[in-house]
Design a protein around this motif. Structure first.
Motif, mmCIF file in Angstrom:
data_model
loop_
_atom_site.group_PDB
_atom_site.id
_atom_site.type_symbol
_atom_site.label_atom_id
_atom_site.label_comp_id
_atom_site.label_asym_id
_atom_site.label_seq_id
_atom_site.Cartn_x
_atom_site.Cartn_y
_atom_site.Cartn_z
ATOM 1 N N ARG A 432 0.822 -1.696 0.201
ATOM 2 C CA ARG A 432 -0.282 -0.289 -0.109
ATOM 3 C C ARG A 432 0.671 0.925 -0.024
ATOM 4 O O ARG A 432 0.824 2.661 -0.970
ATOM 5 N N LYS A 433 1.776 1.118 1.202
ATOM 6 C CA LYS A 433 2.694 2.857 0.975
ATOM 7 C C LYS A 433 3.321 2.798 0.003
ATOM 8 O O LYS A 433 3.270 4.148 -0.809
ATOM 9 N N VAL A 434 3.620 1.628 -1.236
ATOM 10 C CA VAL A 434 5.026 1.891 -2.234
ATOM 11 C C VAL A 434 3.511 2.699 -3.378
ATOM 12 O O VAL A 434 4.092 3.641 -3.858
ATOM 13 N N GLY A 435 2.609 1.589 -2.782
ATOM 14 C CA GLY A 435 1.582 1.823 -4.692
ATOM 15 C C GLY A 435 1.458 3.958 -3.980
ATOM 16 O O GLY A 435 1.186 4.485 -5.658
ATOM 17 N N ARG A 436 1.314 3.941 -2.398
ATOM 18 C CA ARG A 436 0.873 5.624 -2.763
ATOM 19 C C ARG A 436 1.445 6.188 -2.754
ATOM 20 O O ARG A 436 1.524 7.145 -3.477
ATOM 21 N N GLU A 437 3.272 5.787 -2.807
ATOM 22 C CA GLU A 437 4.152 6.496 -2.953
ATOM 23 C C GLU A 437 4.980 6.296 -4.162
ATOM 24 O O GLU A 437 4.977 8.226 -4.856
ATOM 25 N N ALA A 438 4.370 5.745 -5.585
ATOM 26 C CA ALA A 438 4.518 5.539 -6.508
ATOM 27 C C ALA A 438 3.499 6.440 -7.225
ATOM 28 O O ALA A 438 3.831 5.723 -8.631
ATOM 29 N N GLN A 441 -2.131 2.363 -8.699
ATOM 30 C CA GLN A 441 -3.712 2.368 -7.789
ATOM 31 C C GLN A 441 -3.146 0.914 -7.746
ATOM 32 O O GLN A 441 -2.247 -0.391 -7.990
ATOM 33 N N VAL A 442 -3.160 0.661 -6.049
ATOM 34 C CA VAL A 442 -3.083 -1.121 -5.667
ATOM 35 C C VAL A 442 -3.889 -1.937 -6.692
ATOM 36 O O VAL A 442 -5.561 -1.527 -6.002
ATOM 37 N N GLY A 443 -4.384 -2.615 -6.486
ATOM 38 C CA GLY A 443 -4.636 -3.955 -7.342
ATOM 39 C C GLY A 443 -5.877 -4.483 -6.660
ATOM 40 O O GLY A 443 -5.778 -4.671 -5.235
ATOM 41 N N ARG A 444 -6.531 -5.658 -6.587
ATOM 42 C CA ARG A 444 -7.890 -5.808 -6.106
ATOM 43 C C ARG A 444 -7.322 -7.011 -5.910
ATOM 44 O O ARG A 444 -8.406 -7.647 -5.076
ATOM 45 N N GLY A 445 -6.116 -7.431 -5.343
ATOM 46 C CA GLY A 445 -5.641 -8.704 -4.370
ATOM 47 C C GLY A 445 -5.725 -8.199 -3.162
ATOM 48 O O GLY A 445 -6.933 -7.226 -2.720
ATOM 49 N N ALA A 446 -5.988 -8.666 -1.788
ATOM 50 C CA ALA A 446 -5.984 -9.313 -1.001
ATOM 51 C C ALA A 446 -5.943 -7.114 -0.330
ATOM 52 O O ALA A 446 -6.464 -7.355 0.600
ATOM 53 N N ALA A 447 -4.729 -6.977 -0.214
ATOM 54 C CA ALA A 447 -4.242 -5.612 0.171
ATOM 55 C C ALA A 447 -5.017 -4.693 -0.779
ATOM 56 O O ALA A 447 -5.594 -3.566 -0.119
ATOM 57 N N GLY A 448 -5.635 -4.903 -1.682
ATOM 58 C CA GLY A 448 -6.494 -4.005 -2.742
ATOM 59 C C GLY A 448 -7.429 -3.875 -1.711
ATOM 60 O O GLY A 448 -8.686 -2.460 -1.463
ATOM 61 N N ARG A 449 -8.163 -5.133 -1.802
ATOM 62 C CA ARG A 449 -9.381 -4.643 -1.137
ATOM 63 C C ARG A 449 -9.187 -4.195 0.938
ATOM 64 O O ARG A 449 -10.766 -3.569 1.324
#
Ligand code: SF4
Length: 642
Positions: A432-438, A441-449
């Protein structure tokens, strides 16, 4: 497939999504033995997913309904089970077992036959540490070292099983660290010719890579392309050592011993398969537990010393002069022009071969027991910076999530920010942090949900605001490992042993104990073939046991500092200090032989940092880097309860 006694796989026809894979078993803690004919019992599931035990007394026809507790599937169970893999992957895994190794060895024709394959085994240092911990815990002898365990494994594999060579994988890791650091420096300088981006995320953990490919494809550009130590060991054994032995890739059968099952999937990846020779860099992966099982089946006692195990590492490991070049008539480091790399294009082994060439053993890299990837980058940055840098660390969440910041004390400028992040829970935070900083859009996997509506505005460089309202610097690098505690706690490692306590007859503090009288069930989980096939009753993830394995890993060496020493880039070899330069020099010989550089920088000889020219650089990528692909499917990630 039986990774965990707690879980069962039922549907291997397709992607095994959690709903299919995880049978949440009902748990009955106060079972009452009944006359089997007196009642019939069924388990019902209502629309909300609750389980009920419905019993009908056949005599009175009375029906009782009792709601049952659901057993919780923890992340540990999931990691041990690997239930979210595809059916094809599960087949690949079951094809790699200690039985498979025995089948190969028994059917391998005599060395006089042309179809004979030379069996070679490579073992990871984390596996050696696990075996050393197990031996030390069942013996009154002083702590068993990795060196002793390596010699005993070598003795077993060569004298009992018939392997020709047994290596550890630490020299392969040394090469990985060189290439990995090189790749980081390329990305840092803005060279993204291979599509890589910062922050760079470690690639040595197939559990993490597999997860990213299936559920977070947006993370793939960030993952390092450098091969893992297992796969570089495959290149070393089949391409480099094979050349020295005068053997083609297909004439070697390479087995690795690794701390987790995920390494079996890694070895099975298409990128590590040679169409030309119909062979893989690593033919079969077995876990530490499977090697221990193999030894027990063959009656080999790993606690018994073998001749020569106390001696020094062979002095021939670092010969005063490097191995001769493999191109007849060529000068050292100057292979003939136009020469093709043996093994990649199917040419015959060179006529001039050497059977005496070895590879360095038991190199220890300061940092972490999962490979020291972060530390190697910190060391490289520190050593290459014109001014002394200051390193500070911050614990984000226990020892498994720490941040490391390099600062120029003169200017206060942050030169580098990295993190060590172990375990899926931390890993999801990092995604999540890397997606936010870069701005991804974080995908719809477990983290995305899990992130759901909390995803911040994307497409914006930088990060969230820091404590004092300053713009917080994003990560440059993250050492990602899927297992809590890292590779010493891999799912294929040995468990703490009840037998260890029983056979010692003393407790942890050294007091004699009557175990039976103390209520310890002697024999439970030991060799009963049911409770646990490996004879180990302990649970995966036992923190005390993991600490012991970690300690065994660093035996004879300074315990890794919480903050890596800035000035230290020293590689220890078998507990004895030797300069990094020696290992680097040997690595350069491998580079020379496999990549055949035509251009050498300033005549000063080849180093891992040398740009070797387009053709040789292409060979470097083929031998030491890989690629990733987003896996299309109906996988919905790990829907597990933390
Ligand atoms: Fe294997 Fe765990 Fe290490 Fe990843 S962290 S490579 S899954 S042992």
């Amino acid at each position: 497939m039986a990774f965990s006694g707690a879980l069962t796989l039922t549907d291997l026809n397709d992607y095994i999504t959690p709903a299919q894979a995880c049978i949440k078993p009902v748990e009955q803690t106060n079972r009452i033995e009944q006359d089997p004919g007196a009642a019939s019992t069924q388990i019902h599931i209502d629309s909300s997913g609750s389980y009920y035990e419905v019993s009908t007394d056949t005599k009175s026809v009375a029906t009782t309904v009792k709601k049952l507790e659901q057993a919780q599937i923890s992340l540990n169970d999931c990691l041990a089970c690997s239930g979210c893999i595809t059916s094809a992957e599960s087949v690949l895994i079951t094809m790699q077992s200690h039985t498979e190794v025995l089948n190969f060895l028994s059917s391998n024709p005599s060395p006089l036959c042309s179809s004979h394959k030379s069996p070679v085994l490579s073992i990871a240092p984390q596996s050696l540490a696990s075996l050393a911990t197990s031996v030390s815990s069942t013996s009154s002898a002083p702590t068993t070292t990795l060196h002793q365990i390596l010699r005993r494994v070598q003795a077993f594999c060569t004298s009992v099983l018939g392997f020709d060579h047994v290596f550890d994988t630490t020299f392969a890791r040394h090469i990985v660290l060189l290439e990995h650091t090189q790749e980081f420096m390329e990305r840092r300088s803005g060279d993204n010719s291979d599509g890589g981006k910062l922050p760079m995320l470690a690639s040595a953990c197939p559990g993490w890579v597999c997860y990213a490919e299936k559920t977070h494809s947006e993370m793939l550009p960030f993952i390092s392309r450098t091969k893992s130590p297992q796969q570089v060991m495959g290149t070393l054994v089949k391409n480099w050592m094979g050349r020295n032995w005068g053997k083609k890739l297909s004439e070697i059968y390479h087995v690795t011993v690794m701390p987790c099952y995920d390494k079996k999937l890694e070895a099975s990846r298409q990128d590590f398969y040679s169409e030309l020779y119909s062979t893989r860099d690593v033919d079969c992966v077995i876990t530490t537990g499977e090697l221990e099982l193999l030894m027990r089946e063959k009656g080999w006692d790993l606690s018994i010393p073998v001749p020569g195990e106390e001696g020094e590492v062979s002095p021939s490991i670092y010969p005063s002069s490097p191995p001769p070049p493999l191109y007849p008539g060529s000068a050292d480091l100057h292979p003939p022009r136009g020469g093709e790399t043996f093994g990649l294009n199917g040419e015959e082994p060179p006529a001039h071969t050497s059977s005496a060439v070895q590879i360095p053993e038991l190199l220890s890299h300061p940092g972490t027991s999962s490979g020291s990837y972060l530390h190697s980058i910190i060391s490289a940055l520190t050593l290459s910076h014109p001014f002394p840098l200051e390193l500070s660390t911050r614990t984000v969440r226990g020892a498994d999530y720490e941040e490391y910041v390099l600062t120029n004390p003169e200017t206060g400028e942050v030169v580098f920010k990295g993190a060590k992040c172990y375990g899926f829970r931390n890993l999801q935070n990092v995604v999540r942090k890397v997606g936010r900083e870069a701005g991804v859009q974080v995908g719809r996997g477990a983290a995305g949900r899990m992130v759901g509506g909390r995803v911040r505005k994307v497409g914006q460089k930088g990060g969230v605001n820091g404590v004092n309202g300053e713009r917080e610097r994003g990560y440059d690098y993250v050492e990602v490992m899927a297992c809590p505690g890292g590779c010493v706690n891999g799912g294929g490692q040995l468990r703490p042993s009840v037998r260890a306590q029983v056979e010692k007859k003393t407790d942890e503090e050294g007091y004699e104990r009557d175990w039976s009288g103390s209520g310890v069930k002697v024999g439970v989980g030991m060799d009963d073939g049911e409770t646990n096939v490996q004879g180990y009753a302990g649970k995966w993830g036992d923190k005390d046991w993991t600490k012991k394995v970690e300690s065994a890993y660093w035996h004879d060496l300074p315990t890794p500092p919480a903050s890596p020493a800035l000035e230290s880039s020293e590689v220890k070899i078998n507990g004895h200090g030797r300069s990094t330069r020696e290992a680097d020099r040997y690595a350069a010989i491998v580079l020379r032989d496999l990549c055949e550089p035509e251009i050498l920088s300033g005549g000063e000889g080849l180093t891992w940092e040398t740009h070797m020219g387009a053709i040789a650089e292409e060979k470097r990528r083929l031998h030491f880097r890989t690629q990733y692909r987003a896996v299309e499917g109906e996988v919905i990630g790990l829907a597990v309860k933390w």
